[in-house]
Enzyme design. Structure first.
Site, PDB file in Angstrom:
ATOM      1  N   ARG A   1       0.801  -1.229   0.000  1.00 40.78           N
ATOM      2  CA  ARG A   1       0.000   0.000   0.000  1.00 40.78           C
ATOM      3  C   ARG A   1       0.829   1.274   0.000  1.00 40.78           C
ATOM      4  NH1 ARG A   1      -4.051  -2.883   3.857  1.00 40.78           N
ATOM      5  NH2 ARG A   1      -5.022  -4.078   2.209  1.00 40.78           N
TER       6      ARG A   1
ATOM      7  N   GLU B   1      -5.180  -3.604  -5.230  1.00 43.39           N
ATOM      8  CA  GLU B   1      -4.623  -3.723  -3.870  1.00 43.39           C
ATOM      9  C   GLU B   1      -5.550  -3.084  -2.835  1.00 43.39           C
ATOM     10  OE1 GLU B   1      -0.373  -3.090  -3.554  1.00 43.39           O
ATOM     11  OE2 GLU B   1      -0.006  -4.131  -5.429  1.00 43.39           O
TER      12      GLU B   1
HETATM   13  C1  LIG Z   1      -5.120  -3.033 -13.067  1.00 44.24           C
HETATM   14  C2  LIG Z   1      -5.435  -4.083 -12.054  1.00 44.24           C
HETATM   15  C3  LIG Z   1      -4.429  -4.937 -11.608  1.00 44.24           C
HETATM   16  C4  LIG Z   1      -4.708  -5.948 -10.666  1.00 44.24           C
HETATM   17  N1  LIG Z   1      -3.689  -6.803 -10.286  1.00 44.24           N
HETATM   18  C5  LIG Z   1      -3.986  -7.834  -9.412  1.00 44.24           C
HETATM   19  C6  LIG Z   1      -2.982  -8.792  -9.066  1.00 44.24           C
HETATM   20  O1  LIG Z   1      -1.830  -8.726  -9.507  1.00 44.24           O
HETATM   21  N2  LIG Z   1      -3.327  -9.812  -8.214  1.00 44.24           N
HETATM   22  C7  LIG Z   1      -4.569  -9.930  -7.690  1.00 44.24           C
HETATM   23  O2  LIG Z   1      -4.810 -10.862  -6.931  1.00 44.24           O
HETATM   24  N3  LIG Z   1      -5.551  -9.038  -8.017  1.00 44.24           N
HETATM   25  C8  LIG Z   1      -5.295  -7.997  -8.868  1.00 44.24           C
HETATM   26  N4  LIG Z   1      -6.281  -7.087  -9.214  1.00 44.24           N
HETATM   27  C9  LIG Z   1      -7.606  -7.246  -8.643  1.00 44.24           C
HETATM   28  C10 LIG Z   1      -7.972  -6.160  -7.650  1.00 44.24           C
HETATM   29  O3  LIG Z   1      -7.306  -6.328  -6.437  1.00 44.24           O
HETATM   30  C11 LIG Z   1      -9.491  -6.128  -7.505  1.00 44.24           C
HETATM   31  O4  LIG Z   1      -9.997  -5.653  -8.735  1.00 44.24           O
HETATM   32  C12 LIG Z   1      -9.994  -5.269  -6.373  1.00 44.24           C
HETATM   33  O5  LIG Z   1      -9.658  -5.840  -5.133  1.00 44.24           O
HETATM   34  C13 LIG Z   1     -11.491  -5.034  -6.437  1.00 44.24           C
HETATM   35  O6  LIG Z   1     -12.209  -6.198  -6.660  1.00 44.24           O
HETATM   36  P1  LIG Z   1     -13.290  -6.285  -7.831  1.00 44.24           P
HETATM   37  O7  LIG Z   1     -12.674  -5.792  -9.057  1.00 44.24           O
HETATM   38  O8  LIG Z   1     -13.825  -7.657  -7.851  1.00 44.24           O
HETATM   39  O9  LIG Z   1     -14.422  -5.269  -7.422  1.00 44.24           O
HETATM   40  P2  LIG Z   1     -15.639  -5.517  -6.386  1.00 44.24           P
HETATM   41  O10 LIG Z   1     -15.110  -6.122  -5.149  1.00 44.24           O
HETATM   42  O11 LIG Z   1     -16.735  -6.199  -7.080  1.00 44.24           O
HETATM   43  O12 LIG Z   1     -16.049  -4.034  -6.081  1.00 44.24           O
HETATM   44  C14 LIG Z   1     -16.981  -3.265  -6.826  1.00 44.24           C
HETATM   45  C15 LIG Z   1     -17.309  -2.010  -6.046  1.00 44.24           C
HETATM   46  O13 LIG Z   1     -17.954  -2.338  -4.813  1.00 44.24           O
HETATM   47  C16 LIG Z   1     -17.272  -1.760  -3.735  1.00 44.24           C
HETATM   48  N5  LIG Z   1     -17.376  -2.593  -2.542  1.00 44.24           N
HETATM   49  C17 LIG Z   1     -17.173  -3.928  -2.454  1.00 44.24           C
HETATM   50  N6  LIG Z   1     -17.347  -4.330  -1.185  1.00 44.24           N
HETATM   51  C18 LIG Z   1     -17.665  -3.231  -0.460  1.00 44.24           C
HETATM   52  C19 LIG Z   1     -17.958  -2.981   0.913  1.00 44.24           C
HETATM   53  N7  LIG Z   1     -17.927  -3.976   1.810  1.00 44.24           N
HETATM   54  N8  LIG Z   1     -18.240  -1.743   1.296  1.00 44.24           N
HETATM   55  C20 LIG Z   1     -18.266  -0.715   0.389  1.00 44.24           C
HETATM   56  N9  LIG Z   1     -17.994  -0.880  -0.905  1.00 44.24           N
HETATM   57  C21 LIG Z   1     -17.693  -2.125  -1.330  1.00 44.24           C
HETATM   58  C22 LIG Z   1     -15.873  -1.640  -4.212  1.00 44.24           C
HETATM   59  O14 LIG Z   1     -15.119  -0.696  -3.452  1.00 44.24           O
HETATM   60  C23 LIG Z   1     -16.070  -1.210  -5.642  1.00 44.24           C
HETATM   61  O15 LIG Z   1     -16.351   0.147  -5.668  1.00 44.24           O
HETATM   62  C24 LIG Z   1      -6.031  -6.087 -10.150  1.00 44.24           C
HETATM   63  C25 LIG Z   1      -7.015  -5.205 -10.596  1.00 44.24           C
HETATM   64  C26 LIG Z   1      -6.748  -4.221 -11.531  1.00 44.24           C
HETATM   65  C27 LIG Z   1      -7.857  -3.332 -11.988  1.00 44.24           C
END
Ligand SMILES: Cc1cc2nc3c(=O)[nH]c(=O)nc-3n(C[C@H](O)[C@H](O)[C@H](O)COP(=O)(O)OP(=O)(O)OC[C@H]3O[C@@H](n4cnc5c(N)ncnc54)[C@H](O)[C@@H]3O)c2cc1C
Lengths: 381, 264
Positions: A244, A364
């Site tokens: 972070r 992250e």
């Molecule tokens: C460019 C990029 C690189 C990445 N690289 C990696 C990697 O190397 N390894 C890896 O493991 N992952 C990786 N990721 C995945 C990344 O960590 C996830 O995309 C991220 O954690 C969000 O998950 P999600 O996309 O499923 O969104 P979701 O979890 O579906 O979230 C959708 C929305 O809902 C909100 N939300 C969800 N839960 C809550 C809550 N409890 N309260 C309030 N709001 C909430 C979120 O903040 C967001 O606004 C990458 C993603 C990107 C875009």
């Protein structure tokens, strides 16, 4: 109180800045157009030691502090975030699991070759049904003899297509879930039953890709388990926390680049017979950018220094990640505005930073998840 | 082979220079300091010679505490050790005073070769290496753009840039050479190099240890008296021609380029 960097880190900052100015910034725009990072540049980054910044000296790295790691990330991100992303596996989420949870044989086998850049690495936690709610992962790992058999899928995994070694989090005990039911594994790219799925095109630069990873009866030697069965959640959380602060440092670097570009542009772009910098509207945007950069740097380096002293309290890393990644979004938005139409065009280096900055609020741990962590800390007092 | 490199820390070429209120110097507070760019060629040359012929490389630098950052960079590039001439008495030395101090530090090292940058990019005087060579009674070759070691290992053939061409000079060691752009391509300090440099010795050398007296160096000895510094004059605004026939405007521009700017 002394906020000055120690001499060694000043030398490192200067050396990295110089390398970035002479070799990285000049090719950055070309990289955006071709979506390719030249092999000679990757080789140079290896040769100069940038893949082993935080790896301890006994495993062939530099063993630099968090402050030192932030200094380097800031300078590299100033040139192009892709350089940071390239080295970020080996200096972070791809190697930390092995460093903190691996046994001596695992460390000896992987860390020295990661420190030189011979092996590239990444970290695979996210699945289509488990993003912010990472504890919802479904990928299974079953022990059979002296192997674990992995089944399931990961997605959005940065650099998986070019990595040699992955840290993969999977479920070993369905009933226990994150409370001792997840385990972390080292998986090598040629493990039988593993393949890369599609490369997931994004709104970002895509110089490095996010990828799907597919595991079909994938065989992993039992000796590749990191720590004990059930340590997986602890490992994942530790690895993510370390990353972070880096998001803060990278945001600082991108902000510096944007401010430099905007100052130049505002002084040279003439409209209505005078440079646009003569307008208060432009001046105030630049002032706000400068203030936010200052706050970002103060937070990032304060938190990094405290972490170096062993202080992990007060959800500081989450505060840094939240503030800095949101601030760089505002800064990039103003930069587009100051550049006007040219800020929107591919030929100027503004819009690519704007697009790349957008992802920082998602990976992250999204901004919302950081607020969750911070508010828990605030309420628990 | 023992090679000494004389190094100076200068403001970065990109730094914005502001004068102090009394016009006696520049504001040093917010300046980024770097190794004098020409000295990088000297460091690189020393390292290449050592890699090929073996020996020891020493960097010598005079200046306040901050200059150790530039010295560490040289050590990180691969120089073996440093001597830091550090004493309030050395401050405000002119070229002669500086050369005296450097000579005092270098003499006990008995080097085969002394390499300097062709000039420091701050005062641009290019005097120190020449005076240093005189003080040490060594031959000097300035503005070297190419250097070939002699077969005996005790001499070199150097190409130096002169107006309209190059001059080829053979020089016997020990000698002072000043290095120009094009001599080599300086390497970057690597992270492992920087970590190794942390443990390399930088020996401080004060006035007393140098064997010089307070009259030899510093403001007291300076034959140059600085009255004041002046900022560069503001650039005059460019001339703009408009609202005439293009051929007429082109004629006027060409005339001015020839007669006023004198560049064609
Ligand atoms: C460019 C990029 C690189 C990445 N690289 C990696 C990697 O190397 N390894 C890896 O493991 N992952 C990786 N990721 C995945 C990344 O960590 C996830 O995309 C991220 O954690 C969000 O998950 P999600 O996309 O499923 O969104 P979701 O979890 O579906 O979230 C959708 C929305 O809902 C909100 N939300 C969800 N839960 C809550 C809550 N409890 N309260 C309030 N709001 C909430 C979120 O903040 C967001 O606004 C990458 C993603 C990107 C875009």
């Amino acid at each position: 109180m002394n906020f000055d960097l120690p001499e060694e880190l000043k030398v490192i900052r200067e050396a990295t800045r110089k390398f970035a100015e002479k070799e990285l910034i000049p090719i950055s725009q070309h990289m955006e157009e071709t979506k390719v990072m030249p092999a000679e540049i990757i080789a140079k980054l290896k040769e100069l030691g940038y893949f082993g910044i935080v790896t301890p000296v006994e495993y062939g790295g530099m063993g630099l502090s968090n402050v030192g790691h932030c200094v380097i990330q800031e300078e590299l991100a100033r040139a192009n975030l892709a350089f940071c992303l390239l080295i970020s596996g080996n200096n972070g989420i791809g190697s930390m699991g092995i460093l903190y949870f691996g046994n001596e044989a695992q460390k000896q086998k992987y860390l020295p070759r990661m420190a030189t850049g011979e092996l590239l690495s990444c970290f695979a936690l996210t699945e289509p049904n488990a993003g912010s709610d990472a504890a919802a992962i479904q990928m299974k790992a079953e022990k059979k003899g002296d192997q674990y058999i992995l089944n399931g899928m990961k997605h959005f995994i940065t650099r998986a297509d070019i990595s040699d070694v992955f840290t993969v989090i999977a479920v070993t005990d369905k009933a226990k879930r994150q409370k001792g039911g997840f385990s972390a594994f080292i998986v090598e790219k040629d493990a039988p039953g593993f393949k890369i799925g599609k490369l997931q095109d994004s709104m970002g630069s895509d110089i490095l890709h996010q990828c799907e990873m597919i595991f079909e009866d994938c065989e992993v030697p039992a000796e590749n388990l990191l720590g004990q069965e059930g340590d997986g959640w602890k490992a994942a959380m530790r690895v993510l926390e370390e990353g972070r602060l880096g998001q803060g440092a990278r945001s600082c670097g991108m902000a510096r680049r944007l401010i430099d570009l905007c100052v130049d542009h505002a002084n040279t772009r003439v409209q209505f017979g005078k440079p646009i910098a003569a307008n208060q509207a432009i001046q105030w945007m630049l002032a706000d950018m400068a203030v936010e950069l200052y706050a970002m740097q103060c937070m990032t380096y304060d938190a990094a220094w405290r972490l170096d002293q062993g202080d992990r309290t007060q959800a500081r890393a989450s505060k840094v990640k939240l503030f800095c990644t949101e601030a760089i979004g505002r800064i990039a938005d103003r930069a587009v505005q100051i550049f006007g139409g040219m800020g929107y065009m591919r030929e100027a280096p503004i819009e690519s930073i704007y697009r790349e900055a957008r992802a920082l609020r998602i990976y992250e741990g999204t901004s919302e998840i950081q607020r969750l962590i911070i508010s828990r800390d605030v309420l628990n007092k | 082979m023992k090679i000494v490199v004389c190094l100076k820390q200068t403001p970065d070429t990109e730094a914005t220079i502001k004068l102090t209120a009394d016009k006696q110097g520049i504001e040093e507070q917010n300046i980024k300091w770097v190794m004098n760019p020409y000295d990088e060629y000297a460091v690189e040359q020393a390292l290449r010679l050592k890699e090929k012929h073996g020996g020891e490389t020493v960097v010598v630098c005079m200046g306040p505490d901050r200059v150790t950052e530039a010295m560490r960079t040289a050590l990180a590039m691969g120089m073996d050790k440093g001597v830091h001439l550090k004493d309030d008495a050395f401050a405000h030395s002119d070229a002669t005073g500086t050369a005296k101090a450097l000579a005092a530090a270098i003499k006990p090292l008995s080097p085969d070769l002394i390499l300097c940058g062709r000039q420091a990019i701050d005062w641009d005087m290019a005097q120190v290496p020449a005076i240093l060579a005189e003080l040490l009674d060594m031959p000097q070759v300035t503005v070297v753009a190419k250097m070939e070691m002699g077969a005996d290992g005790k001499s070199a053939v150097c190409n130096r840039r002169i107006e309209g061409g190059e001059e080829v000079v053979e020089v016997k060691f020990p000698a002072v050479l000043t290095c120009d752009k094009g001599l080599n391509e300086p390497r970057y300090a690597s992270l492992p190099g920087i970590m190794k440099a942390k443990k390399k010795e930088i020996k401080p050398l004060g006035l007393a240890e140098s064997g010089l007296s307070a009259n030899d160096v510093g403001k007291a000895s300076s034959k140059v008296q600085i009255l004041e510094y002046l900022p560069l004059p503001e650039r005059p605004p460019g001339k703009v021609f408009k609202e005439q026939e293009t051929p007429d405007m082109v004629k006027q521009v060409v005339k001015l380029l020839r007669e006023e700017a004198k560049i064609i």
